[in-house]
Structure formats: structure tokens, C-alpha cells
Design a protein around this motif. Structure first.
Motif, short mmCIF file in Angstrom:
data_model
loop_
_atom_site.label_atom_id
_atom_site.label_comp_id
_atom_site.label_asym_id
_atom_site.label_seq_id
_atom_site.Cartn_x
_atom_site.Cartn_y
_atom_site.Cartn_z
N TYR A 308 -5.16 11.74 -3.54
CA TYR A 308 -5.19 10.21 -3.51
C TYR A 308 -5.94 10.04 -5.00
CZ TYR A 308 -10.04 11.57 -2.52
OH TYR A 308 -11.35 12.18 -2.52
N CYS A 311 -9.19 3.75 -7.43
CA CYS A 311 -9.07 2.77 -8.56
C CYS A 311 -10.39 2.00 -8.40
CB CYS A 311 -7.90 1.91 -8.43
SG CYS A 311 -6.54 2.70 -8.66
N HIS A 371 -4.35 0.02 -7.13
CA HIS A 371 -3.77 1.00 -6.27
C HIS A 371 -2.34 0.72 -5.99
CE1 HIS A 371 -5.27 -1.43 -2.73
NE2 HIS A 371 -4.11 -0.92 -2.14
N SER A 375 0.90 3.26 -4.69
CA SER A 375 1.65 3.12 -3.34
C SER A 375 3.11 2.85 -3.68
CB SER A 375 0.93 2.01 -2.69
OG SER A 375 -0.58 2.26 -2.35
N ALA A 381 -3.43 5.82 -2.40
CA ALA A 381 -4.46 5.42 -3.40
C ALA A 381 -5.07 4.11 -2.60
CB ALA A 381 -3.79 4.64 -4.74
N THR A 383 -8.37 1.15 -3.66
CA THR A 383 -9.18 0.31 -4.81
C THR A 383 -10.58 0.05 -4.05
OG1 THR A 383 -7.18 -0.80 -5.92
CG2 THR A 383 -9.61 -1.75 -5.94
#
Length: 562
Positions: A308, A311, A371, A375, A381, A383
Motif C-alpha cells: 500500500y 500519501c 492516492h 488506485s 493507497a 491519503t
């Protein structure tokens, strides 16, 4: 013969005297209007850019008009007037008519309080007053950057000289005597060529690694966790857009995370079985364009190794709590694991973390969070941000109102503690255990001074990507700092997405002159003209009398001068 030469010399002397007086008068007349330079200041132009050919921002740079103020008579023609306004005086009527509706102006000079200057801030602040001003300026910036304005718009900072000039202008406007060519007043001049398009503006991504430790005989690739932060900014004035919170706080957090884990990973006994990838990306305000290009440079093996990505964005705004923004459903195993670990550590630190799920519209290229670029490539991911709502395009991107005076350093420190403890629990399999690896007063404690020093640097460094060259000292400093903690640091250069076009001329010098009225000019000219006519007549008459006397003298002598 001698008398004739004397007469000729006398006439030549008269002519030279007359010529000298004429030249002197011409110089005086040329200097009448620009006789008193009041002040010279640096001014910062409103950004000029295009999106897919559509023009935004200020489309002009040069100024040469008389100055007016907010006290100008309602309904008066200001198409040849530079209006000077302080942020405190700005009202919705003016914004609506002259910015949103495009009513013509000769130009606009906006005066900002010194609190918004990243190099010269006042020592005492009234938090409540300046917080309201910050909100007002942030709203104004959004209107300015999303409008098409045909006249020059400049920002300057309040000082004593400008305050005196503005007070004089307001006094005259209030008395019904605005500055014109007839009445005089102040004239504002910015000499600048027509702004030119920036050719192939670059964006630069910075990448580095902390390699994990493989078990003996293990040939499989280690999983990777990516820590990412976009470092560039965007605002109404490129030369003033330092983005202390957005996204200076995210950059500082990434550097401190790299520093702390580099200590752990330097010892084989404490090196985790995860690779940690660090990415400082550019092009954040432009749909995270740099992040997209960085990810597309990954080979398939690296992309598949990423468990993963986290951010980091606007962490200082999270003094009341942080939000984890995700694209995948909360039930996703990785999303669930990330959120649970963050929530448990947050509770230990007395913080709150909320979860916000927002699906991606695959038919729309616009992304709200960094993010989402991950994706779109099917990489899990999230944020982590102090912002609860996704900003609009070019919003919350580090404008003039986002400087260190409004950044809560303690909130950034707490955010870093939350992130590093959560990462460590996941990397070392300590989820659910009450263990503080980065405890205060230990060798692994989060450094408030380190965070503060980098926040200060970022808060003094405008970072609008199209105006940062590949070898910009700031980019060099970021690379060097990351290289002090991690390995395989490299730069990736690319160009900004072609839908964005930017123009130069961001900083100029404004000259303010106090000019006399035309009436004064005419009276001075009339007086000088009368003097010259009288002087010329006197000299002509005198010269003719001299010639007559010489002629009589010649006749009496009977000499032939020829």
C-alpha cells in the motif's frame, strides 16, 4: 572689419543664449509630470495560465495610469485608473463587478498585511483578526485564479510609504478630486514586456529507498510500503506561494519518517522485512500529474510489490484530527488494516482519525487526492490529511494565505508520531501491542527541531512547479536531504501536462510618481513662454540697435567693410 566681426559675434551669442534657454525649458517641461518619485516597490503579478486553451488569471503586465482608491465616486469610469485596495477594504461588490464580471480597470494593486509576507512578519499577531483575513484572502485567490482578467493585477505588502500614498489618494477621492491628467495626483508605472509562454515547463520527482532485510534463502521479492508527498504549490501569485501546510507539512513529515526509519534500517537487527519507497512528487496542483508519470515509470514487478501507499497532505490542518481518504471500500483487507492500526495509535496519542471513502470515476481523468493515481493502477493507497473534504482543482494548493504563521507545528509533530508508530507496528508485526518504538526522549524520538527547521525553509520557498528549473537549488536541497537518510535517490524529469500553459513575468518593480496637474503645467509653460518672448524681444531690439550704430560708424569713417 573688427566692428563687423563684433556684430556677428553678438548675434551668435544672442542665438546661443536663446537656444540654451529653449533646451532648458524643454527639459523642464518634459520633467514636469514626473518630477517627484514617491516610492519604488516590488510587486507580484497575478498568475497567468491557460487550461486547454481557455485563458485564466491576469492577461497583462505593464501599467501606466493614475491611481485611485475604493473611495472613487460610484459609477465613475476607472478604465484608465489603477485602483489601490488593501485586503481590509476589499468588498464583495468590487469583487463581483471588477473580477467576476470583468468591468474594465486600468489596473489593480492589492495591498496585503505583512503577516502574509514570508520574509517580514510582524512580531505580534491577533490570531482572530488574521484568521479571518486568511479566509478572506483564500477566497479571493480562488476567484482571481478562476477568472479571466484583462487588466494587470499586482500584489504588494503594506508599508509606511504605500500607506502615505494611499492616504493621499483616498483624501483626494473623498473630496471629489480623483487623479486625472487635469488634476494631477499619483501615477503608477510598471514597465514590462508582454508576458510570454513558458516553453516546456518541467516537473521533477525525487525517489529513494530503504531496502528491507530478506531472510536467508528467501528468493521472493520483499513487499513494499510507499510514503509519498507532493512538494510543489500553486497560488494567485507564484512568487508568494510557499504552501507551508499544503504541502510543506507533508514534505516535512516524509523527511522525518525517512530519517527515523533510516536509523532502524541501518542496523540489521532492526531492519524490517519491508522495502520502504519514498516519493517526493511534483505537479500536485495539476491533477497530480507528476505522480501519474512517476507511477507509469514503474515496472510491473515493482508495482505489484507495493502492499500500500500512504500519501501525506496538509497535516497541519489536522489539529482536531486527521482523515484517511480511500478509494477502495473500507472492507478491503489492506484499507481495514491501515485504518485500524492508525486508529489504535491515534487513541494512544489522544488523536482522532476518521475514514472517508470516495469512489473513483474512471470516465473522468480528474483526481481529487494523490492516492487516486495509485488506485487507477490498482495499487492500494490512501491519503492522510487534515482536510476532511477533497479540494477542487487548484484549491488548497499552497497559495499566498498558506504560510508558516498559520501552521501548527505541534500538529505536524503529532501527525508524524502517528504515522511512524503505525508503520512500525505493521512492519514489525506489533499490531495491538502497547509498544512505543519512537518514544519521547529516546534516540528514536520525533525531532521537533528538525521538523521546525524544514517547515521554516519550505515556508520561505515559493515552489510553483513551472517556475522551478531542473537544477533549482530547492530541488537539489530536497534530493540531498533525502539522500542523507535513504539510498538509490534519483530524479525523474518530465513536462507538465500539455493541457496547462503558463506565462512569465511574475515579479516586477512598481514606480509611483506624484504628478502635477495640467493647470500647473500650463501656468508654468505660460510663465516661461512669456519670459522667453520678453527676453528674445529685448535681445533682438538690442542687437538691431547695435547693428545700426555700427552702420553709422562705418558711414562716418567712409570705410568699405567689404
Amino acid at each position: 572689419m573688427a566692428d563687423s566681426m563684433n556684430a556677428a559675434a553678438g548675434r551668435r551669442h544672442v542665438f546661443e543664449s536663446f537656444y540654451s534657454v529653449v533646451v532648458l525649458v524643454s527639459i523642464l517641461i518634459a520633467c514636469v509630470e514626473l518630477c517627484d518619485a514617491s516610492t519604488v516597490v516590488d510587486v507580484y503579478r497575478l498568475i497567468q495560465y491557460d487550461i486547454s486553451g481557455a485563458p485564466f488569471g491576469s492577461r497583462a503586465a505593464s501599467l501606466n495610469h493614475h491611481a485611485g482608491s475604493s473611495l472613487s465616486a460610484p459609477g465613475s469610469d476607472l478604465s484608465r485608473t489603477v485602483v489601490i485596495l488593501s485586503l481590509r477594504e476589499l468588498n464583495e461588490t468590487f469583487i463581483r463587478e471588477y473580477i467576476e464580471q470583468g468591468k474594465p480597470l486600468g489596473g489593480l494593486l492589492l495591498l496585503l498585511p505583512q503577516v502574509f509576507h514570508f520574509d517580514n512578519r510582524p512580531s505580534f499577531l491577533d490570531d482572530c483578526i488574521y484568521s479571518d483575513m486568511k479566509t478572506q484572502l483564500a477566497n479571493l485567490e480562488q476567484k482571481l485564479i478562476h477568472s479571466t482578467i484583462q487588466y494587470p493585477v499586482y500584489f504588494a505588502f503594506e508599508d509606511k510609504d504605500l500607506a502615505k500614498v494611499l492616504a493621499d489618494i483616498q483624501r483626494n477621492d473623498a473630496a471629489g478630486q480623483p487623479a486625472t491628467a487635469t488634476t494631477g495626483g499619483y501615477k503608477l508605472i510598471v514597465t514590462s514586456p508582454a508576458p510570454k509562454k513558458l516553453a516546456s515547463p518541467t516537473i521533477t520527482n525525487i525517489q529513494g529507498w530503504l531496502p528491507g532485510l530478506k531472510a536467508d534463502g528467501d528468493s521472493n521479492q520483499l513487499p513494499t510500503i510507499a510514503i509519498v508527498a507532493s512538494y510543489d504549490t500553486f497560488g494567485a501569485a507564484p512568487a508568494l506561494s510557499v504552501g507551508s501546510d499544503s504541502n510543506g507539512s507533508g514534505v516535512v513529515a516524509l523527511l522525518e519518517i525517512a530519517r527515523l526509519f533510516s536509523i532502524l534500517y541501518s542496523n540489521p537487527n532492526t531492519r524490517g522485512r519491508y522495502n520502504i519507497l519514498f516519493g517526493l512528487t511534483s505537479g500536485g496542483p495539476y491533477n497530480y500529474n507528476g505522480t501519474q508519470k512517476w507511477l507509469r515509470s514503474f515496472d510491473q514487478r515493482l508495482r505489484e510489490s507495493i502492499d500500500y501507499a500512504i500519501c501525506l497532505n496538509s497535516l497541519s490542518s489536522g489539529e482536531k484530527g486527521l482523515w484517511l481518504h480511500v478509494s477502495k471500500p473500507p472492507e478491503n483487507a489492506y484499507v481495514k488494516q491501515i485504518f485500524e492500526v492508525l486508529s489504535n495509535v491515534a487513541e494512544e496519542l489522544g488523536l482522532k482519525v476518521g475514514l472517508k471513502h470516495k469512489k473513483i470515476n474512471v470516465s473522468n481523468s480528474r483526481v481529487a487526492w494523490e492516492h487516486e493515481q495509485f488506485s487507477r493502477l490498482r495499487v492500494t493507497a490512501a491519503t492522510l490529511s487534515g482536510l476532511s473534504v477533497a479540494p477542487n482543482l487548484l484549491e488548497n494548493a499552497g497559495g499566498i494565505s498558506d504560510n508558516s504563521e498559520f501552521v501548527n507545528k505541534a500538529a505536524v509533530v503529532q501527525s508524524v508520531k502517528l504515522i511512524v508508530e503505525s508503520l512500525a507496528k505493521h512492519i514489525y508485526g506489533q499490531e495491538g501491542k502497547n509498544i512505543n518504538i519512537f518514544a519521547d526522549n529516546s534516540s528514536l524520538a520525533v525531532s521537533s527541531s528538525y521538523i521546525g527547521s524544514w517547515l521554516d525553509l519550505l515556508s520561505r520557498t515559493p515552489r510553483v512547479a513551472p517556475f522551478l528549473s531542473k537544477d533549482n537549488p530547492f530541488i537539489t536541497a530536497l534530493k540531498k536531504e533525502l539522500a542523507d537518510h535513504v539510498v538509490e535517490v534519483n530524479l525523474q524529469h518530465d513536462v507538465v501536462d500539455g493541457m496547462f500553459t503558463f506565462y512569465d513575468s511574475t515579479v516586477n518593480t512598481l514606480q509611483i510618481y506624484q504628478v502635477a496637474s495640467v493647470t500647473f503645467d500650463l501656468l508654468l509653460l505660460l510663465g516661461l513662454g512669456s519670459y522667453l518672448i520678453t527676453l528674445f524681444s529685448f535681445l533682438v531690439i538690442t542687437t538691431r540697435r547695435l547693428d545700426v550704430l555700427l552702420m553709422y560708424h562705418h558711414d562716418d569713417d567712409g570705410d568699405d567693410l567689404l
